[in-house]
Design an enzyme around this catalytic site. Structure first.
Site, PDB file in Angstrom:
ATOM      1  N   HIS A 130       2.561 -12.673 -11.555  1.00 58.17           N
ATOM      2  CA  HIS A 130       1.349 -13.087 -12.277  1.00 58.17           C
ATOM      3  C   HIS A 130       1.780 -13.601 -13.651  1.00 58.17           C
ATOM      4  CE1 HIS A 130      -2.451 -12.419 -14.498  1.00 58.17           C
ATOM      5  NE2 HIS A 130      -3.054 -12.412 -13.326  1.00 58.17           N
ATOM      6  N   ASP A 207       4.485  -4.110 -12.058  1.00 58.40           N
ATOM      7  CA  ASP A 207       3.100  -4.489 -12.351  1.00 58.40           C
ATOM      8  C   ASP A 207       2.228  -3.987 -11.196  1.00 58.40           C
ATOM      9  OD1 ASP A 207       0.679  -5.842 -12.229  1.00 58.40           O
ATOM     10  OD2 ASP A 207       1.507  -7.800 -12.739  1.00 58.40           O
ATOM     11  N   GLN A 210      -2.562  -4.645  -8.831  1.00 60.12           N
ATOM     12  CA  GLN A 210      -3.229  -4.741  -7.523  1.00 60.12           C
ATOM     13  C   GLN A 210      -2.832  -3.596  -6.594  1.00 60.12           C
ATOM     14  OE1 GLN A 210      -5.594  -6.764  -7.065  1.00 60.12           O
ATOM     15  NE2 GLN A 210      -5.258  -8.288  -8.645  1.00 60.12           N
ATOM     16  N   LYS A 233      -9.978  -3.089 -12.521  1.00 64.83           N
ATOM     17  CA  LYS A 233      -9.716  -3.451 -11.122  1.00 64.83           C
ATOM     18  C   LYS A 233      -9.799  -2.224 -10.218  1.00 64.83           C
ATOM     19  CE  LYS A 233      -6.500  -7.178 -12.408  1.00 64.83           C
ATOM     20  NZ  LYS A 233      -7.266  -8.388 -12.157  1.00 64.83           N
ATOM     21  N   CYS A 373      -3.719 -17.263 -11.767  1.00 64.37           N
ATOM     22  CA  CYS A 373      -2.654 -16.930 -12.731  1.00 64.37           C
ATOM     23  C   CYS A 373      -1.281 -16.853 -12.062  1.00 64.37           C
ATOM     24  CB  CYS A 373      -2.956 -15.634 -13.483  1.00 64.37           C
ATOM     25  SG  CYS A 373      -4.403 -15.741 -14.523  1.00 64.37           S
TER      26      CYS A 373
HETATM   27  C1  LIG Z   1      -0.838  -8.706 -10.197  1.00 70.53           C
HETATM   28  C2  LIG Z   1      -1.569  -8.811 -11.489  1.00 70.53           C
HETATM   29  N1  LIG Z   1      -0.926  -8.553 -12.623  1.00 70.53           N
HETATM   30  C3  LIG Z   1      -1.540  -8.621 -13.810  1.00 70.53           C
HETATM   31  C4  LIG Z   1      -2.861  -8.958 -13.904  1.00 70.53           C
HETATM   32  C5  LIG Z   1      -3.498  -9.018 -15.255  1.00 70.53           C
HETATM   33  O1  LIG Z   1      -4.484  -8.058 -15.342  1.00 70.53           O
HETATM   34  P1  LIG Z   1      -5.379  -7.995 -16.670  1.00 70.53           P
HETATM   35  O2  LIG Z   1      -6.092  -9.304 -16.754  1.00 70.53           O
HETATM   36  O3  LIG Z   1      -6.275  -6.851 -16.432  1.00 70.53           O
HETATM   37  O4  LIG Z   1      -4.433  -7.811 -17.793  1.00 70.53           O
HETATM   38  C6  LIG Z   1      -3.581  -9.247 -12.743  1.00 70.53           C
HETATM   39  C7  LIG Z   1      -4.995  -9.687 -12.817  1.00 70.53           C
HETATM   40  O5  LIG Z   1      -5.478 -10.425 -12.015  1.00 70.53           O
HETATM   41  C8  LIG Z   1      -2.919  -9.167 -11.507  1.00 70.53           C
HETATM   42  O6  LIG Z   1      -3.554  -9.422 -10.367  1.00 70.53           O
END
Ligand SMILES: Cc1ncc(COP(=O)(O)O)c(C=O)c1O
Length: 415
Positions: A130, A207, A210, A233, A373
């Protein structure tokens, strides 16, 4: 009606706890399939935050009065609850509250990366990162002279672990990888990646944005040095996320933000830092949000993380099968199985993903369209955008039937 094998969850009862799911648009009941972006919020979370503002709203850490004491206890204990939820035996000292996953990535990149990296060092990411991780480490690479490398994905959307083993070397200082891809749905073998990183004395950041919402996660079993996720989420509020860090690693790091609460002693010349985790939490923190996050964890654990995982995998399998039966639908990521999570990214031939999402919106079906993203990954897939349906505890196979009907509708409109 195609409800199958989901008796394990009483989805009807679950849905009643989410007031927003009752909404209708153009006379049609909302079908909310954008959960990978943000999940909806159940009454117990809304009530917990409302109680906080009605009963014990005050600033934390510094008050002598009753309200501040109550707020401080709730805020501090929220760290313990998060630690327990993800298997961090070090408790609150290993949990730093952030705004979200993105801020957790930035915290480590700035507080650790800027100080520790330099020319000759390598940062290893995956091709499915991401932007929260990809852009952050890319910029830290530019500022420090460290080189960023990417572990390839294969044609099925899985990580090429042979390539990972080649790419991670003694020059690697940090491996940062997504646990579950928000575009492909792939569940990565993160503990194997962490092992490879540690074999070369590199740190590993996972990370979990998800992953934590929909499966049991044990950060110590994974052995990650850092692990991050977002409250919004996982049925919790916006504005709060968490960074897990091994105590020794966090202790060795400089602060990220400076100011009140993160200090012990300040003179006009010098300052010393507070204990973990407060050293990384400058200024007035997200108190109501921490209370809401605890309520969300309680809510999810009452249902059972195993059952949530099974429910989502069943929904993802059902959606995959429905879409895969259509020759003009291209699905991204692995086939349903133990390494695919609860989302399906796809494109309908001849229809831009944005048009598809817009037609679905006419039928009150909420999906996401765009690059999610993950622009470099979309470049690799050879598409500018994709559509994504993502599921949570309150979704049903009947809603996926509505998704399939809306796709059919789009196909006819564009024929
Ligand atoms: C895999 C992953 N990492 C990071 C993020 C970023 O999350 P946040 O916008 O809550 O910082 C997302 C959000 O869609 C994501 O799906």
């Amino acid at each position: 009606m195609s409800q199958r094998n989901l008796e394990a969850l009483d989805v009807g009862a679950i849905r009643e706890a989410f007031p927003i799911l009752q909404r209708e648009f153009n006379g049609e009941q909302l079908v909310y399939l954008d959960n990978a972006a943000t999940t909806q919020t159940p009454d117990p979370v809304i009530d917990a935050m409302s109680d906080y503002y009605r009963e014990y709203n005050a600033n934390v850490h510094r008050g002598i009065h009753h309200l501040s004491q109550e707020a401080s206890i709730a805020y501090e204990e929220a760290h313990d609850r998060v630690a327990e939820f993800i298997g961090a035996s070090g408790g609150r000292e290993e949990i730093v509250f952030t705004k979200n996953t993105t801020e957790a990535e930035n915290l480590v990149a700035y507080a650790w990366g800027l100080n520790e990296l330099g020319p000759g060092d390598e940062i290893v990411l995956t091709e499915m990162e991401h932007h929260a991780s990809l852009v952050t480490w890319q910029q830290i690479g530019k500022r420090t002279g460290a080189e960023v490398k990417y572990i390839r994905i294969d044609d099925d959307g899985r990580l090429d672990m042979d390539h990972a083993a080649d790419l991670i070397t003694d020059d690697t200082a940090m491996v940062s990888a997504v646990h579950v891809s928000n575009t492909l749905g792939t569940i990565n073998p993160v503990s194997d990646l962490v092992d490879i990183a540690h074999d070369h004395d590199a740190l590993a950041f996972i990370d979990g944005a998800q992953a934590v919402p929909n499966r049991p996660v044990d950060v110590e079993a994974i052995d990650a040095d850092f692990y991050a996720f977002s409250g919004h989420k996982m049925a919790g509020p916006t504005g709060i996320g968490a960074l897990y860090g091994k105590k020794a690693v966090l202790e060795a790091m400089q602060p990220y933000l400076y100011g009140g609460d993160m200090i012990t002693k300040v003179t006009y010349e010098e300052s010393t830092w507070n204990d973990l985790p407060w050293k990384f939490e400058a200024g007035t923190p997200q108190i109501a949000e921490a209370v809401g996050l605890v309520a969300a964890i309680d809510y999810l654990e009452d249902i059972g993380m195993d059952r949530i995982e099974a429910h989502e995998q069943e929904l993802a399998r059902y959606a995959y099968e429905q879409l895969d039966a259509e020759p003009d639908v291209e699905i991204y990521g692995p086939e349903p199985g133990p390494d695919r999570g609860g989302l399906v990214g796809f494109n309908l031939e001849g229809v831009h993903a944005h048009d598809l999402a817009s037609i679905m919106n006419d039928h009150a079906v909420a999906i996401r369209a765009g690059d999610h993203c993950t622009q470099p990954l979309h470049d690799k897939l050879g598409v500018a955008a994709s559509a994504r349906a993502s599921f949570y505890v309150y979704n049903t196979t009947a809603e996926i039937d509505e998704l399939a009907a809306a796709i059919d509708n789009a196909r006819q409109l564009f024929a």
